[in-house]
Enzyme design. Structure first.
Site, PDB file in Angstrom:
ATOM      1  N   GLU A  10      -2.425   8.335  13.219  1.00 27.45           N
ATOM      2  CA  GLU A  10      -1.788   9.627  12.940  1.00 27.45           C
ATOM      3  C   GLU A  10      -2.617  10.266  11.844  1.00 27.45           C
ATOM      4  O   GLU A  10      -2.529   9.874  10.678  1.00 27.45           O
ATOM      5  CB  GLU A  10      -0.325   9.417  12.527  1.00 27.45           C
ATOM      6  CG  GLU A  10       0.491  10.689  12.521  1.00 27.45           C
ATOM      7  CD  GLU A  10       0.524  11.334  11.146  1.00 27.45           C
ATOM      8  OE1 GLU A  10      -0.178  12.359  10.970  1.00 27.45           O
ATOM      9  OE2 GLU A  10       1.225  10.829  10.268  1.00 27.45           O
ATOM     10  N   CYS A  69       0.964  16.377   6.502  1.00 26.62           N
ATOM     11  CA  CYS A  69       0.012  16.593   7.598  1.00 26.62           C
ATOM     12  C   CYS A  69       0.504  17.602   8.612  1.00 26.62           C
ATOM     13  O   CYS A  69      -0.286  18.089   9.431  1.00 26.62           O
ATOM     14  CB  CYS A  69      -0.310  15.267   8.272  1.00 26.62           C
ATOM     15  SG  CYS A  69       1.152  14.365   8.812  1.00 26.62           S
TER      16      CYS A  69
END
EC number: 1.2.1.16
Length: 498
Positions: A269, A303
């Protein structure tokens, strides 16, 4: 005042963080241990720009030992009763919730985020343990006919093995529970290397897992201040069968290359550069509120933060006013102080990048309407929440993830134009769009080259939603009903009649 005295004024139970005495220790094979070398490293409090406390600095050899211990534990844990896994995870969930205040306070001390944000993360983190407790009971295979009438095919799912887990500093609780909850529910054992910036939240989760009854060797945590060396061990040791990493795209590529030597299963990720699109028919008030949560949560250090804010030219000025009004009401300050909504950035390196992006935007025609500089009266790690107008393609902020509290607003005129801009990025984690036209919502939502799309909402993270990206934002999904599959191998048994 001594460090322990300072901590005790904020933390009720120092033992939760292994801070009854210094340094805090690592957790290997059911034992709390210090580095054989005696080395330690200091964890900083970015809000006060001072040392918080020391942590033991483990060697690569000690990580190797943790991997061996985890492998030995896996040989029995993989066959454990799924009802017992469920019960252990449920106890862990309960303990996290019971200790939520201390966990949130420590998170604010070592990460800097405002206490309200930290409390929200603790609850979010606990939900993953609760969810995956239930998923342990739902692991299932199937059976089918074969093209050969004498055969039957049975499909089963088995835990992959020992998992190396590398977590970031921006969500020091949730990124551990989202990975470890799934791994333990599946029957895997884990070796965790938490971020050196935020090890105490991680160590507390290990303490609570121990108290919940997680068997010795099933969960191991190694603190270290040399991430690359330990990353090499986790990605090349043949006893590790899977690596799960959350962090930058550059580091993810390095870990993937290293893991190729033993063909490990990977969940990556990685970084994003999220587009946030406001069409002319959007509910502007709702979009502005969503942007506050999406762009400025954690002072922009997530993020999935909106990084490129595209606003239709016909509503651009009105939207700028709404955004500026809201940002001007933020209270920047020390995360434990009353009323503070936004805290410091994590490091001087983070400050430097944000300054670079603001300066580049101004040099290329952007205008700062609020914020735009370090709040030096508060300390070197505080950057004012910032709004920039007249942003253009080609600015650094359009090409790189800022990871800070800067919202840059770009004008667009057509749907095709903005979709092309949004997709003009090597990464694709999250995207957002705002429109009352349901046909457009589906059309643009499906056209955006990202793994997650928020449609008329600025929040895409949910325990029940698969989290992950496409392109150079990585692969694999966490959370949801798909998350546990990342920790399971599928095996087929073809059985012939005798």
């Amino acid at each position: 005042m001594s460090t322990s005295s300072k901590l005790s004024t904020n933390i009720k139970d120092l033992s939760l963080f292994d801070l009854e005495e210094f340094p805090a220790r690592s957790y290997i094979g059911g034992k709390w241990v210090t580095a054989a070398s005696g080395k330690t490293f200091d964890v900083e409090n970015p809000g006060l720009n001072e040392t918080l406390a020391p942590v033991t600095d483990m060697s690569v050899e000690e990580t190797r030992k943790a991997i061996k211990v985890a492998h030995e534990a896996f040989l029995s844990y993989r066959n454990s009763d799924i009802k017992e896994r469920y019960a252990i995870l449920r106890r862990w969930y309960d303990l996290i919730m019971e200790n939520a205040d201390d966990l949130a306070t420590m998170m604010t001390l070592e990460n800097g985020k405002a206490l309200g944000d930290a409390k929200g993360e603790v609850v979010y983190a606990a939900k993953f343990i609760d969810w995956f407790a239930g998923e342990a009971l739902r692991i299932s295979g199937d059976s089918s006919m074969s093209s050969n009438p004498q055969n039957r095919i049975i499909t089963i799912k088995q835990p992959v093995g020992v998992v190396g887990i590398i977590t970031p500093w921006n969500f020091p609780a949730a990124m551990i529970t989202r990975k470890v909850g799934a791994a333990l529910a599946a029957g895997c054992t884990v070796v965790i290397r938490p971020a050196a910036e935020t090890p105490f939240t991680a160590l507390a989760l290990a303490k609570l897992a121990e108290r919940a009854g997680v068997p010795a060797g099933v969960l191991n945590m190694v603190t270290a201040n040399s991430p690359s060396e330990h990353g090499i061990e986790l990605t090349t040791n043949p006893l590790i069968r899977k690596v799960s990493f959350t962090g930058s795209t550059n580091v993810g590529k390095i870990l993937a290359k290293q893991s190729s030597s033993t063909l490990k299963k990977l969940s990556l990720e990685l970084g994003g550069n999220a587009p946030f699109i406001v069409f002319e028919d959007a509910d502007l008030e709702k979009a502005a509120d969503a942007l506050m949560a999406c762009k400025f949560r954690g002072s922009g250090q997530t993020c999935v933060c909106a990084n490129r804010i595209y606003v239709h030219s016909s509503v651009y000025d009105a939207f700028v006013d709404l955004v500026t009004e809201r940002v001007s009401k933020f209270k920047l300050g020390y995360g434990l102080d009353a009323g503070v909504t936004h805290g410091p950035l994590i490091s001087e390196k983070a400050i430097s990048k944000v300054k670079q992006h603001v300066e580049d935007a101004v040099q290329k025609g952007g205008v700062v309407v609020t914020g735009g500089k370090v709040a030096s009266n508060l300390g070197p790690m505080y950057f004012e929440p910032t709004v920039i107008i007249n942003a253009k393609q080609g600015m650094l902020i359009s090409e790189e993830e800022t990871f800070g509290p800067v919202g840059a607003l770009f004008k667009f005129d057509t749907e095709d134009e903005v979709v092309a801009w949004a997709n003009d990025s090597p990464v694709g984690l999250a995207g957002y769009l705002f429109s009352k036209d349901i046909s457009r919502v589906f059309r643009v939502g499906e056209a955006l080259q990202v793994g997650m799309v928020g449609c008329n909402t600025g929040l895409v993270s949910d325990v029940l939603s698969p989290f992950g990206g496409v392109k150079e934002s990585g692969f694999g999904r966490e959370g949801s009903k798909y998350g546990i599959s990342e920790y399971l191998d599928i095996k087929s048994l073809t059985i012939s009649t005798l």
